[in-house]
Write a protein that holds these residues in place. Structure first.
Motif, PDB file in Angstrom:
ATOM      1  N   SER A   1      28.666  23.714  18.312  1.00  0.00           N
ATOM      2  CA  SER A   1      29.710  24.251  17.438  1.00  0.00           C
ATOM      3  C   SER A   1      29.274  25.599  16.870  1.00  0.00           C
ATOM      4  O   SER A   1      28.193  25.720  16.300  1.00  0.00           O
ATOM      5  N   GLY A  29      26.357  21.490  15.402  1.00  0.00           N
ATOM      6  CA  GLY A  29      26.432  22.875  14.925  1.00  0.00           C
ATOM      7  C   GLY A  29      25.156  23.201  14.175  1.00  0.00           C
ATOM      8  O   GLY A  29      24.217  23.785  14.707  1.00  0.00           O
ATOM      9  N   THR A  30      25.090  22.712  12.944  1.00  0.00           N
ATOM     10  CA  THR A  30      23.928  23.001  12.082  1.00  0.00           C
ATOM     11  C   THR A  30      22.597  22.670  12.752  1.00  0.00           C
ATOM     12  O   THR A  30      21.674  23.488  12.758  1.00  0.00           O
ATOM     13  N   ASP A  59      35.665  25.616  16.756  1.00  0.00           N
ATOM     14  CA  ASP A  59      36.349  24.864  15.681  1.00  0.00           C
ATOM     15  C   ASP A  59      37.463  25.703  15.065  1.00  0.00           C
ATOM     16  O   ASP A  59      37.224  26.581  14.245  1.00  0.00           O
ATOM     17  N   PRO A 108      36.897  16.154   9.121  1.00  0.00           N
ATOM     18  CA  PRO A 108      37.016  17.518   9.657  1.00  0.00           C
ATOM     19  C   PRO A 108      37.189  18.542   8.534  1.00  0.00           C
ATOM     20  O   PRO A 108      37.761  18.233   7.499  1.00  0.00           O
ATOM     21  N   GLY A 109      36.659  19.752   8.770  1.00  0.00           N
ATOM     22  CA  GLY A 109      36.900  20.835   7.807  1.00  0.00           C
ATOM     23  C   GLY A 109      35.695  21.709   7.558  1.00  0.00           C
ATOM     24  O   GLY A 109      35.839  22.868   7.179  1.00  0.00           O
ATOM     25  N   HIS A 129      38.482  22.845  19.720  1.00  0.00           N
ATOM     26  CA  HIS A 129      38.839  21.738  18.826  1.00  0.00           C
ATOM     27  C   HIS A 129      39.867  22.262  17.828  1.00  0.00           C
ATOM     28  O   HIS A 129      39.515  22.965  16.889  1.00  0.00           O
ATOM     29  N   ASP A 140      31.594  14.246  16.953  1.00  0.00           N
ATOM     30  CA  ASP A 140      31.566  15.572  16.337  1.00  0.00           C
ATOM     31  C   ASP A 140      31.339  15.494  14.828  1.00  0.00           C
ATOM     32  O   ASP A 140      32.176  14.983  14.102  1.00  0.00           O
ATOM     33  N   HIS A 166      31.531  24.904  21.396  1.00  0.00           N
ATOM     34  CA  HIS A 166      32.558  24.127  20.678  1.00  0.00           C
ATOM     35  C   HIS A 166      33.218  25.051  19.660  1.00  0.00           C
ATOM     36  O   HIS A 166      32.566  25.563  18.743  1.00  0.00           O
ATOM     37  N   GLY A 182      27.704  16.065  11.977  1.00  0.00           N
ATOM     38  CA  GLY A 182      26.494  15.438  11.429  1.00  0.00           C
ATOM     39  C   GLY A 182      25.542  14.935  12.486  1.00  0.00           C
ATOM     40  O   GLY A 182      24.736  14.034  12.248  1.00  0.00           O
ATOM     41  N   MET A 199      42.002  22.012  14.813  1.00  0.00           N
ATOM     42  CA  MET A 199      42.269  21.311  13.558  1.00  0.00           C
ATOM     43  C   MET A 199      43.404  22.073  12.878  1.00  0.00           C
ATOM     44  O   MET A 199      43.200  22.850  11.939  1.00  0.00           O
ATOM     45  N   GLY A 247      27.737  21.020   8.586  1.00  0.00           N
ATOM     46  CA  GLY A 247      26.631  20.656   7.710  1.00  0.00           C
ATOM     47  C   GLY A 247      26.811  19.369   6.921  1.00  0.00           C
ATOM     48  O   GLY A 247      26.109  19.133   5.950  1.00  0.00           O
TER      49      GLY A 247
HETATM   50  C1  DX5 Z   1      33.973  19.939  11.528  1.00  0.00           C
HETATM   51  C2  DX5 Z   1      33.842  20.450  12.960  1.00  0.00           C
HETATM   52  C3  DX5 Z   1      32.506  20.116  13.573  1.00  0.00           C
HETATM   53  C4  DX5 Z   1      31.341  20.732  12.791  1.00  0.00           C
HETATM   54  C5  DX5 Z   1      30.045  20.268  13.392  1.00  0.00           C
HETATM   55  O1  DX5 Z   1      35.309  20.016  11.132  1.00  0.00           O
HETATM   56  O2  DX5 Z   1      34.839  19.881  13.769  1.00  0.00           O
HETATM   57  O3  DX5 Z   1      32.486  20.586  14.925  1.00  0.00           O
HETATM   58  O4  DX5 Z   1      31.420  22.135  12.856  1.00  0.00           O
HETATM   59  O5  DX5 Z   1      29.036  20.852  12.638  1.00  0.00           O
HETATM   60  P1  DX5 Z   1      27.743  20.016  12.214  1.00  0.00           P
HETATM   61  O6  DX5 Z   1      27.034  19.706  13.499  1.00  0.00           O
HETATM   62  O7  DX5 Z   1      26.999  20.986  11.349  1.00  0.00           O
HETATM   63  O8  DX5 Z   1      28.213  18.784  11.514  1.00  0.00           O
END
Ligand code: DX5
Ligand code: ZN
Length: 219
Positions: free
Chosen positions: A7, A201-202, A34, A145-146, A67, A179, A32, A181, A69, A149
């Protein structure tokens, strides 16, 4: 074999180009993307993710995993299909009827991408069952979602294994993507539950060597 979808939501401002290039070198399986519209979720990343998608398309052949949202799924599909993503995923909760879900599935297929449907943590997994024969990926949110981290919601592990059991029993071949954490601590249990595409992501972007963390998450 598990695939990794990195991400890019929280990439460092001003270091975008070098980040994309090192992710390309680290052989992430997907970027990915977002996409947030400030309505379905609070943040608005729409324009930024449009720019990033077309930029990545120019510098890399690695596939995009979009993705959405967003409330206006049709607009999201139209705007992001320009970057010819490998996968376009929309949220079941953004659709008001079964017809609308089926229309979005059709629209994504016509745009040439694989179809993903995503469900939020509080949405029952059974709500997705009727659409499984028509889609390629089910994206199970393991955080609200949103934003990036956040901490993985462990109840989602049961939800993922329920989906996996159902697909195996019905002989449904789809990719199960998780997706939110996901890191070296949580990846093992997520994989055991039946996920074959991990979004992180993080965990990846904070690592000093992207290739090491991506290979470890994949192994
Ligand atoms: C949250 C996103 C995820 C998020 C993942 O709304 O859909 O893709 O960015 O990031 P980490 O891996 O940091 O949870
Ligand atoms: Zn995402």
């Amino acid at each position: 074999m598990v695939e990794i979808s990195t991400s890019i939501l929280t990439i460092e401002k001003g270091r975008e180009a070098e980040t994309f290039l090192s992710l390309e070198k680290s052989k992430t399986d997907y970027f990915h993307i977002d996409v947030m519209d400030g309505k379905f979720v609070e943040k608005d990343t729409y324009q930024k993710m449009l720019e990033y998608s077309t930029y990545i398309k120019r510098i890399s052949n690695l596939p995009l995993d979009v993705h959405l949202m967003v409330e206006d799924v049709k607009k999201g599909i139209e705007d992001f299909s320009v970057a010819e993503p490998n996968i376009i995923t929309f949220h079941l909760e953004a659709c008001k009827s079964k017809e609308e879900v089926m229309e979005n599935i059709q629209l994504i297929k016509e745009s040439g991408s694989k179809v993903g449907i995503s469900i939020k943590p509080e949405t029952d997994i059974k709500e997705i069952y009727e659409y499984l024969p028509y889609i390629h990926v089910c994206l199970v949110m393991t955080v609200e979602p949103g934003k990036g981290g956040q901490t993985l919601i462990t109840d989602m592990l049961g939800k993922i294994s329920e989906l996996k059991t159902y697909c195996d029993r019905k002989n449904i071949e789809i990719d199960i993507e998780a997706d939110g954490g996901i890191n070296l601590k949580t990846a093992e249990r997520i994989k055991q539950a039946g996920v074959n595409i991990l979004v992180a992501g993080t965990a990846i972007l904070m690592a000093s060597d992207y290739k090491v963390i991506i290979d470890e998450l994949r192994s």
